[in-house]
Design an enzyme around this catalytic site. Structure first.
Site, PDB file in Angstrom:
ATOM      1  N   LYS A  54      -6.670   4.991   0.225  1.00 57.91           N
ATOM      2  CA  LYS A  54      -7.450   4.077   0.496  1.00 57.91           C
ATOM      3  C   LYS A  54      -8.184   3.995   2.090  1.00 57.91           C
ATOM      4  CE  LYS A  54      -4.897   1.084  -2.691  1.00 57.91           C
ATOM      5  NZ  LYS A  54      -3.599   0.508  -3.011  1.00 57.91           N
ATOM      6  N   GLN A  98       0.659  -3.150   0.114  1.00 59.47           N
ATOM      7  CA  GLN A  98       0.838  -2.306  -1.074  1.00 59.47           C
ATOM      8  C   GLN A  98       2.222  -2.680  -1.605  1.00 59.47           C
ATOM      9  OE1 GLN A  98      -1.138   0.369  -1.692  1.00 59.47           O
ATOM     10  NE2 GLN A  98       0.192   0.714  -3.538  1.00 59.47           N
ATOM     11  N   ASP A 121      -7.638  -7.430  -3.091  1.00 59.71           N
ATOM     12  CA  ASP A 121      -6.986  -7.070  -4.259  1.00 59.71           C
ATOM     13  C   ASP A 121      -7.013  -7.957  -5.681  1.00 59.71           C
ATOM     14  OD1 ASP A 121      -5.691  -4.489  -4.577  1.00 59.71           O
ATOM     15  OD2 ASP A 121      -3.673  -5.026  -3.677  1.00 59.71           O
TER      16      ASP A 121
END
Ligand code: NAP
Length: 295
Positions: A54, A98, A121
């Protein structure tokens, strides 16, 4: 029939080129550089590799990217404090924690602490609620990537029988909802299967589009699909290692057999995976534009 391969790698590359241009323009015209922070707790190797991919992608596109790695025994409060710090940092437009988190940290509490305006997200309940209502929001990255793959491959979803296998909060539920919505790229008739589904093949056999997000290698076999089906394989399953220690990956679909019946299919790797990261970048750009009052 041998299927057209829907390449996530190629589609992601095309979208990244578009994003790169938009990000450069944003800087030139408005002096705004999108900023993303990724927070990893612990040393899970798969999570480490996702986070570093990422960051690498963000750098390549001109996004300001910060990576924070915390020890596995970091307390919940320390993590919440760090999120608050980034909630108040004007350079950072997107915050990604994460998952999964270590067991002693309450995942919901962490996700709820992220400012919904920085929730790139798309997991905060405010964004989930807006998504369900069809309002402007951050779409969760994997379902967002699937929508882009279908649209850019010219797959007509209107009136299609879509069977989604899996009902997780990050893939199954949101993609089912998005496919159902009354707009281009949606308008499908959606069936969702899971571990309590009685006769999975009865559903998959009548599907025009199958989206498999299960986590069971090669579970969808050729006898479960009809000729001409479009298959999106979300699964990433590590089924062994090569001689030099690299993971051998398989999807949730028996690719070699199903591609002989399907009209189109995504491979694993090189299908949904590259799209997920790309959609994170798209959401970060959206966050920066929103913060600058440009959308
Ligand atoms: P998850 O949270 O474990 O959910 C799996 C779903 O599949 C559950 O709803 C479960 O049903 C269902 N399921 C499991 N075994 C089944 C079976 N034998 N028959 C029918 N249904 C079954 O998984 P996830 O996070 O959605 O991820 C699914 C897969 O996609 C994984 O391989 C993951 O690595 C991959 N993934 C890939 C990306 C990407 O970017 N490429 C992103 C996210 C996930 P119940 O609800 O009844 O338990």
């Amino acid at each position: 029939m041998t299927a057209k391969i829907i390449s996530g790698t190629e589609t992601a590359k095309a979208i990244r080129e578009e994003l790169k241009i938009e990000i450069a323009e944003l800087k030139e015209k408005h002096n705004v550089v999108p900023g993303l922070v990724t927070i990893l707790v612990g040393e899970d190797p798969a999570s480490q590799s996702y986070v570093s991919a990422k960051n690498k992608t963000a750098h390549a596109l001109g996004i300001h990217s910060e990576q924070v790695t915390l020890a596995a025994d970091t307390s919940e409060q320390e993590l919440l404090n760090l999120i608050e710090k980034y909630n108040n940092d004007d350079k950072i437009h997107g915050i990604l924690v994460q998952l999964p988190l270590p067991k002693h940290i309450n995942e919901a509490k962490v996700l709820y602490t992220i400012n919904p305006d920085k929730d790139v997200d798309g997991f905060h309940p405010v964004n989930v609620g807006k998504m369900v209502l069809g309002e402007q929001c951050y779409l969760p990255c994997t379902p967002h990537g699937i929508l882009e793959l279908l649209t850019r491959s010219g797959v007509n979803t209107s009136g299609a029988e879509v069977v989604v296998i899996g009902r997780s909060n990050i893939v199954g539920k949101p993609i089912s909802n998005l496919m159902l919505q009354k707009r281009d790229g949606g308008n499908a008739t959606v069936t969702i299967c899971h571990t309590r589904t009685k006769d999975m093949a009865a559903h998959t056999k009548r599907a025009d589009i199958i989206i498999a997000a299960v986590g069971v290698p090669k579970m969808v076999t050729a006898d479960m699909v009809k000729d001409g089906v479009v298959v999106i394989d979300v699964g990433v399953n590590r089924i062994g290692k090569t001689a030099d220690g690299k993971a051998i990956l398989a999807g949730d679909v028996d690719f070699d057999a199903v591609k002989e019946k399907a009209a189109a299919i995504t491979p694993v790797p090189g299908g949904v995976g590259p799209m997920t990261i790309t959609m994170l970048m798209k959401n970060t750009l959206q966050a920066a534009k929103q913060a600058a009052g440009l959308i």
